[in-house]
Design a protein around this motif. Structure first.
Motif, PDB file in Angstrom:
ATOM      1  N   GLY A  38       0.794  -1.226   0.000  1.00 27.15           N
ATOM      2  CA  GLY A  38       0.000   0.000   0.000  1.00 27.15           C
ATOM      3  C   GLY A  38       0.822   1.270   0.000  1.00 27.15           C
ATOM      4  N   LEU A  39       2.106   1.156  -0.247  1.00 23.97           N
ATOM      5  CA  LEU A  39       3.002   2.309  -0.204  1.00 23.97           C
ATOM      6  C   LEU A  39       2.524   3.424  -1.130  1.00 23.97           C
ATOM      7  CD1 LEU A  39       5.847   2.987   1.098  1.00 23.97           C
ATOM      8  CD2 LEU A  39       6.803   2.334  -1.117  1.00 23.97           C
ATOM      9  N   THR A  40       2.453   4.644  -0.612  1.00 25.41           N
ATOM     10  CA  THR A  40       2.054   5.801  -1.417  1.00 25.41           C
ATOM     11  C   THR A  40       3.280   6.432  -2.070  1.00 25.41           C
ATOM     12  OG1 THR A  40       2.359   7.392   0.368  1.00 25.41           O
ATOM     13  CG2 THR A  40       0.221   6.264   0.262  1.00 25.41           C
ATOM     14  N   ASP A  41       3.034   7.438  -2.908  1.00 32.96           N
ATOM     15  CA  ASP A  41       4.155   8.143  -3.535  1.00 32.96           C
ATOM     16  C   ASP A  41       5.054   8.784  -2.479  1.00 32.96           C
ATOM     17  OD1 ASP A  41       3.250   7.428  -6.016  1.00 32.96           O
ATOM     18  OD2 ASP A  41       2.271   9.349  -6.446  1.00 32.96           O
ATOM     19  N   ALA A  42       4.432   9.342  -1.434  1.00 32.89           N
ATOM     20  CA  ALA A  42       5.224   9.965  -0.366  1.00 32.89           C
ATOM     21  C   ALA A  42       6.037   8.908   0.387  1.00 32.89           C
ATOM     22  CB  ALA A  42       4.321  10.722   0.596  1.00 32.89           C
ATOM     23  N   GLY A  43       5.427   7.760   0.631  1.00 36.02           N
ATOM     24  CA  GLY A  43       6.143   6.677   1.292  1.00 36.02           C
ATOM     25  C   GLY A  43       7.296   6.170   0.434  1.00 36.02           C
ATOM     26  N   SER A  44       7.047   6.071  -0.860  1.00 39.60           N
ATOM     27  CA  SER A  44       8.092   5.631  -1.786  1.00 39.60           C
ATOM     28  C   SER A  44       9.256   6.608  -1.794  1.00 39.60           C
ATOM     29  CB  SER A  44       7.507   5.492  -3.197  1.00 39.60           C
ATOM     30  OG  SER A  44       8.504   5.120  -4.122  1.00 39.60           O
ATOM     31  N   GLU A  45       8.945   7.881  -1.752  1.00 38.20           N
ATOM     32  CA  GLU A  45      10.000   8.893  -1.721  1.00 38.20           C
ATOM     33  C   GLU A  45      10.860   8.730  -0.471  1.00 38.20           C
ATOM     34  OE1 GLU A  45      10.493  13.785  -1.829  1.00 38.20           O
ATOM     35  OE2 GLU A  45       8.501  12.867  -1.984  1.00 38.20           O
ATOM     36  N   PHE A  46      10.225   8.465   0.658  1.00 33.33           N
ATOM     37  CA  PHE A  46      10.989   8.257   1.893  1.00 33.33           C
ATOM     38  C   PHE A  46      11.908   7.044   1.757  1.00 33.33           C
ATOM     39  CE2 PHE A  46      11.652   6.020   5.862  1.00 33.33           C
ATOM     40  CZ  PHE A  46      12.196   7.018   6.657  1.00 33.33           C
ATOM     41  N   LEU A  47      11.369   5.935   1.260  1.00 34.73           N
ATOM     42  CA  LEU A  47      12.187   4.729   1.139  1.00 34.73           C
ATOM     43  C   LEU A  47      13.363   4.947   0.202  1.00 34.73           C
ATOM     44  CD1 LEU A  47      10.014   3.281   2.774  1.00 34.73           C
ATOM     45  CD2 LEU A  47      10.167   1.381   1.149  1.00 34.73           C
ATOM     46  N   HIS A  48      13.122   5.624  -0.908  1.00 42.30           N
ATOM     47  CA  HIS A  48      14.216   5.854  -1.855  1.00 42.30           C
ATOM     48  C   HIS A  48      15.311   6.727  -1.256  1.00 42.30           C
ATOM     49  CE1 HIS A  48      11.386   4.340  -4.952  1.00 42.30           C
ATOM     50  NE2 HIS A  48      12.499   3.940  -5.517  1.00 42.30           N
ATOM     51  N   GLY A  49      14.946   7.566  -0.311  1.00 37.53           N
ATOM     52  CA  GLY A  49      15.939   8.418   0.316  1.00 37.53           C
ATOM     53  C   GLY A  49      16.608   7.821   1.527  1.00 37.53           C
ATOM     54  N   SER A  50      16.087   6.674   2.005  1.00 37.99           N
ATOM     55  CA  SER A  50      16.561   6.143   3.291  1.00 37.99           C
ATOM     56  C   SER A  50      17.042   4.701   3.255  1.00 37.99           C
ATOM     57  CB  SER A  50      15.431   6.245   4.338  1.00 37.99           C
ATOM     58  OG  SER A  50      14.962   7.568   4.456  1.00 37.99           O
ATOM     59  N   VAL A  51      16.564   3.909   2.304  1.00 40.26           N
ATOM     60  CA  VAL A  51      16.800   2.470   2.317  1.00 40.26           C
ATOM     61  C   VAL A  51      17.594   2.042   1.084  1.00 40.26           C
ATOM     62  CG1 VAL A  51      15.688   0.204   2.241  1.00 40.26           C
ATOM     63  CG2 VAL A  51      14.714   2.022   3.665  1.00 40.26           C
ATOM     64  N   HIS A  52      18.669   1.290   1.321  1.00 40.77           N
ATOM     65  CA  HIS A  52      19.500   0.802   0.217  1.00 40.77           C
ATOM     66  C   HIS A  52      19.168  -0.635  -0.182  1.00 40.77           C
ATOM     67  CE1 HIS A  52      21.898   4.255   1.558  1.00 40.77           C
ATOM     68  NE2 HIS A  52      22.439   4.248   0.364  1.00 40.77           N
ATOM     69  N   HIS A  53      18.616  -1.406   0.753  1.00 41.64           N
ATOM     70  CA  HIS A  53      18.314  -2.804   0.456  1.00 41.64           C
ATOM     71  C   HIS A  53      17.090  -3.210   1.276  1.00 41.64           C
ATOM     72  CE1 HIS A  53      20.280  -6.565  -1.291  1.00 41.64           C
ATOM     73  NE2 HIS A  53      19.123  -6.996  -0.786  1.00 41.64           N
ATOM     74  N   ILE A  54      16.234  -4.022   0.671  1.00 40.44           N
ATOM     75  CA  ILE A  54      15.028  -4.524   1.335  1.00 40.44           C
ATOM     76  C   ILE A  54      15.136  -6.039   1.466  1.00 40.44           C
ATOM     77  CG2 ILE A  54      12.522  -4.820   1.156  1.00 40.44           C
ATOM     78  CD1 ILE A  54      12.484  -2.168  -0.433  1.00 40.44           C
ATOM     79  N   VAL A  55      14.824  -6.551   2.646  1.00 39.83           N
ATOM     80  CA  VAL A  55      14.733  -7.991   2.878  1.00 39.83           C
ATOM     81  C   VAL A  55      13.266  -8.318   3.120  1.00 39.83           C
ATOM     82  CG1 VAL A  55      15.387  -9.905   4.377  1.00 39.83           C
ATOM     83  CG2 VAL A  55      17.062  -8.124   3.827  1.00 39.83           C
TER      84      VAL A  55
END
Length: 234
Positions: A38-55
């Motif tokens: 359910g990630l929104t555009d704003a949530g996606s922006e946060f992840l792109h700025g903060s997270v390098h890898h997802i498990v």
């Protein structure tokens, strides 16, 4: 630890700040959450700025029913259960049994998660609600670098208060409709009791000496343990 408002994602937090002797876990290096469908555009922006890898710790059925909204952050899938999560409900297992199953059956995948956390500038670990598989994985990572045990358990226990009430109502209604609303099943779906995590970590200590001993027994090298500490502690 810091609870973060990431639009479209439940139970998202940064475990930075937890004490490790005279030091602490770095902010912004290890995040945990529920699924990202359910990630929104704003949530996606946060992840792109903060997270390098997802498990992603979910099984195939979960991923198929709620595919991640993130496609362009490196993601490693490490499904921790043999079979499906649903089997724990139909077998009326409790959290203690589920967590013992994880440490007994999913050791190599848990080690893979440690390798990713130790080698990435920042990692997000998630499952469906960010409670059980995520809770065990994060607790092991923190314990392996010597994080304060009470704080590790507090982080795990926090999840129950962060699960959306509407989600819990829907889950409980579904369970009642399938005659699955036993105490164990309700605990599996909605609870994160501190005594359960405390007992799991104590059992690991008894059997392996420590979380480090457990991870070494599953194949994590001393160099990888050192990398985990260098990444998390600062």
């Amino acid at each position: 630890m810091t609870v973060l408002d990431v639009p479209g994602v439940a139970n998202f937090r940064d475990v930075g700040g937890i004490a490790v002797g005279n030091s602490r876990v770095r902010d912004g290096v290890l995040f945990r959450s529920g699924q990202l469908a359910g990630l929104t555009d704003a949530g996606s922006e946060f992840l792109h700025g903060s997270v390098h890898h997802i498990v992603d710790l979910r099984d195939d059925m979960e991923v198929s029913s709620e595919p991640s909204a993130i496609r362009d952050i490196p993601t490693t899938r490490l499904p921790l259960f043999v079979g499906s999560v649903a089997s724990f409900f139909t077998e009326n297992a409790g959290l203690t049994e589920m967590y013992r199953h994880l440490v007994e059956q999913a050791g190599p995948k848990l080690v893979d998660a440690m390798r990713i956390i130790g080698s990435s500038p920042s990692t997000l670990v998630h499952c469906t609600v960010g409670k059980d598989r995520t809770g065990v994985t994060v607790a092991l990572a923190l314990s392996a670098v010597g994080a304060d045990r009470d704080a590790v358990i507090d982080d795990y226990a926090l999840t129950a208060s962060l699960l959306p009430e509407e989600r819990n109502r829907q889950v409980l209604a579904y369970m009642r409709s399938r005659n699955l609303d036993t105490p164990n099943a309700i605990e599996l779906a909605t609870a994160s009791p501190a005594p359960v995590m405390r007992a799991l970590l104590a059992a690991i200590d008894t059997e392996f000496g420590s979380a480090i001993g457990y991870l070494r027994a599953q194949g994590l090298s001393d160099a990888e343990l050192e990398a985990l500490g260098e990444t998390l502690i600062g």
